[in-house]
Design an enzyme around this catalytic site. Sequence first.
Site, PDB file in Angstrom:
ATOM      1  N   GLY A 176      -0.889  -4.906  -1.562  1.00  0.00           N
ATOM      2  CA  GLY A 176      -1.707  -3.760  -1.178  1.00  0.00           C
ATOM      3  C   GLY A 176      -1.131  -3.077   0.043  1.00  0.00           C
ATOM      4  N   LYS A 201       2.253   6.035   7.138  1.00  0.00           N
ATOM      5  CA  LYS A 201       2.768   4.666   7.250  1.00  0.00           C
ATOM      6  C   LYS A 201       2.749   4.246   8.712  1.00  0.00           C
ATOM      7  CE  LYS A 201       6.079   2.967   4.980  1.00  0.00           C
ATOM      8  NZ  LYS A 201       7.417   2.627   4.470  1.00  0.00           N
ATOM      9  N   GLY A 216      -0.449  -3.871  10.959  1.00  0.00           N
ATOM     10  CA  GLY A 216      -0.633  -2.538  10.397  1.00  0.00           C
ATOM     11  C   GLY A 216       0.179  -1.448  11.069  1.00  0.00           C
ATOM     12  N   ARG A 227       2.464   2.074  -8.794  1.00  0.00           N
ATOM     13  CA  ARG A 227       3.615   1.197  -8.925  1.00  0.00           C
ATOM     14  C   ARG A 227       3.449   0.284 -10.137  1.00  0.00           C
ATOM     15  NH1 ARG A 227       4.716   0.436  -2.988  1.00  0.00           N
ATOM     16  NH2 ARG A 227       3.225   1.779  -1.909  1.00  0.00           N
ATOM     17  N   ASP A 274       6.408  -4.241  -6.743  1.00  0.00           N
ATOM     18  CA  ASP A 274       5.555  -3.312  -5.994  1.00  0.00           C
ATOM     19  C   ASP A 274       6.351  -2.137  -5.440  1.00  0.00           C
ATOM     20  OD1 ASP A 274       6.473  -5.663  -4.369  1.00  0.00           O
ATOM     21  OD2 ASP A 274       5.842  -4.379  -2.723  1.00  0.00           O
TER      22      ASP A 274
END
Length: 491
Positions: A94, A117, A130, A187, A256
């Site tokens: 994820g 991102k 993160g 994906r 992924d």
Amino acid sequence: MKNKEIIINNYLNLENNYIKLPKKLFSEQNPSEVPSTNLVVFNESLASDLGLSEEFLQSDDGINFLSGNKILEDTIPIAQAYAGHQFGHFTMLGDGRAILLGELKSQNGERFDIQLKGSGRTPYSRGGDGKATLGAMLREYIISEGMHGLGIPTTRSLAVVSTGEDVIREEILKGAVLTRIAKSHIRVGTFQFISNYGTIEELKALADYTLNRHLKKAEYEGNPYIYLLNEVIKSQAKLISKWQLVGFVHGVMNTDNVTISGETIDYGPCAFMDVYDPDTVFSSIDINGRYAYGNQPKIGVWNLARFAETLLPLLDEDLESAVEIAQNSISKYSDLYNKYWYTGMRAKLGIFNEKEEDKELIQSLLTMMKRFKADYTNTFSNLTLGNLSDIDMFASKEFKMWYEVWKERLKSQNQSSEESKMLMEKSNPTIIPRNNRVEEALVAAIKDSDYSVMQSLLDVLKNPYDYSSINEYYSIVPKSTSCTYKTYCGT
């Protein structure tokens, strides 16, 4: 979900149709706030192509939007769920540090994702913080834009904003957020997730959404999911052939990181090959060479087989028949890849038509290049220019014999030598994002806050096939070989 400061949206018309899918495929998640914002690099040409307001995006509100400090009104940011085979091992994944802000329609009606991102933790972050480092985000910006210049399908980079944060890795590094543009972030791993953790109805909903977003329904008859499988196989075969033709090593071809749209995604441990060697590996964690340059086509079909497995319930109600359909589709990959790659290699040698003996001509050249440790890019650009003095291999008896066979092959076709040269110029870049030049740009940006080196590199990467004004500085082969250069999964 924590409340965010809202920007009254008079500039960007964002939607988010993905949230109409089963809720287990995503989590609503606002980006984290950052202490300060500085727009380090902004892609004006991409913004223009997408019909975005450059004035707004470079304003205070726009930079706060690109950093995640503010969101647009009436938008619902999300983190997407997916799974994947990482180095062959299946795991739940994820978006661990990425937030999908929404979807926009370009001026020609095509839909694109806008994703941040390095925008903070999400429910899928596992043990991560993160965050992203400035170096990793600038690296993705440079290489993704370089890939675009080379004509290779890729996600794009709209902007990088430094955040004023310290990001702790092996050392304390500067933080940043990158704005990524993609046709979608669906994906193979997205399908693996819903196949393993959802129902057939939920799988069908994802497949239907994908068909509607990426393929034209009018283009197929019969079972649409067989069509979806075949089109993804075709797009991946074409994409990987393009990687091979320019010496690009992705480095982390996990499922992924295989997009249904056929775009290159995730520029973490990637790099471009200097010396030709099929065993070239750059990634520090790929110790067994699973994703080596020469293995990429085979990994491609392995990943596509995993995609086909997820679609089995939609291919036919009878499992045995579904497996047969999937195997039949997957079996076409090798011929498709070879067709795309050999066509591309012929073009690199100025050959228009197809002859069986071309395969031997191509393979014998590559064998020589490996033995002489010839630079991949410069070998072909020098052949294009007719410059046979700069590469040691060109002085060998073996090459001179090959050269005569090649010249006879060119004479055997209807096109003139000038037409062959023009084809070669369109097929052989003089400039690639060479590892030493990318690192040079990153060091100047990170250590000295000097972004001019990066901008100069970005400028030449826009026109890598320009033979009218070759910039020798960016085409010089580094003294150290490809094997000594190591990359890390920073992005």
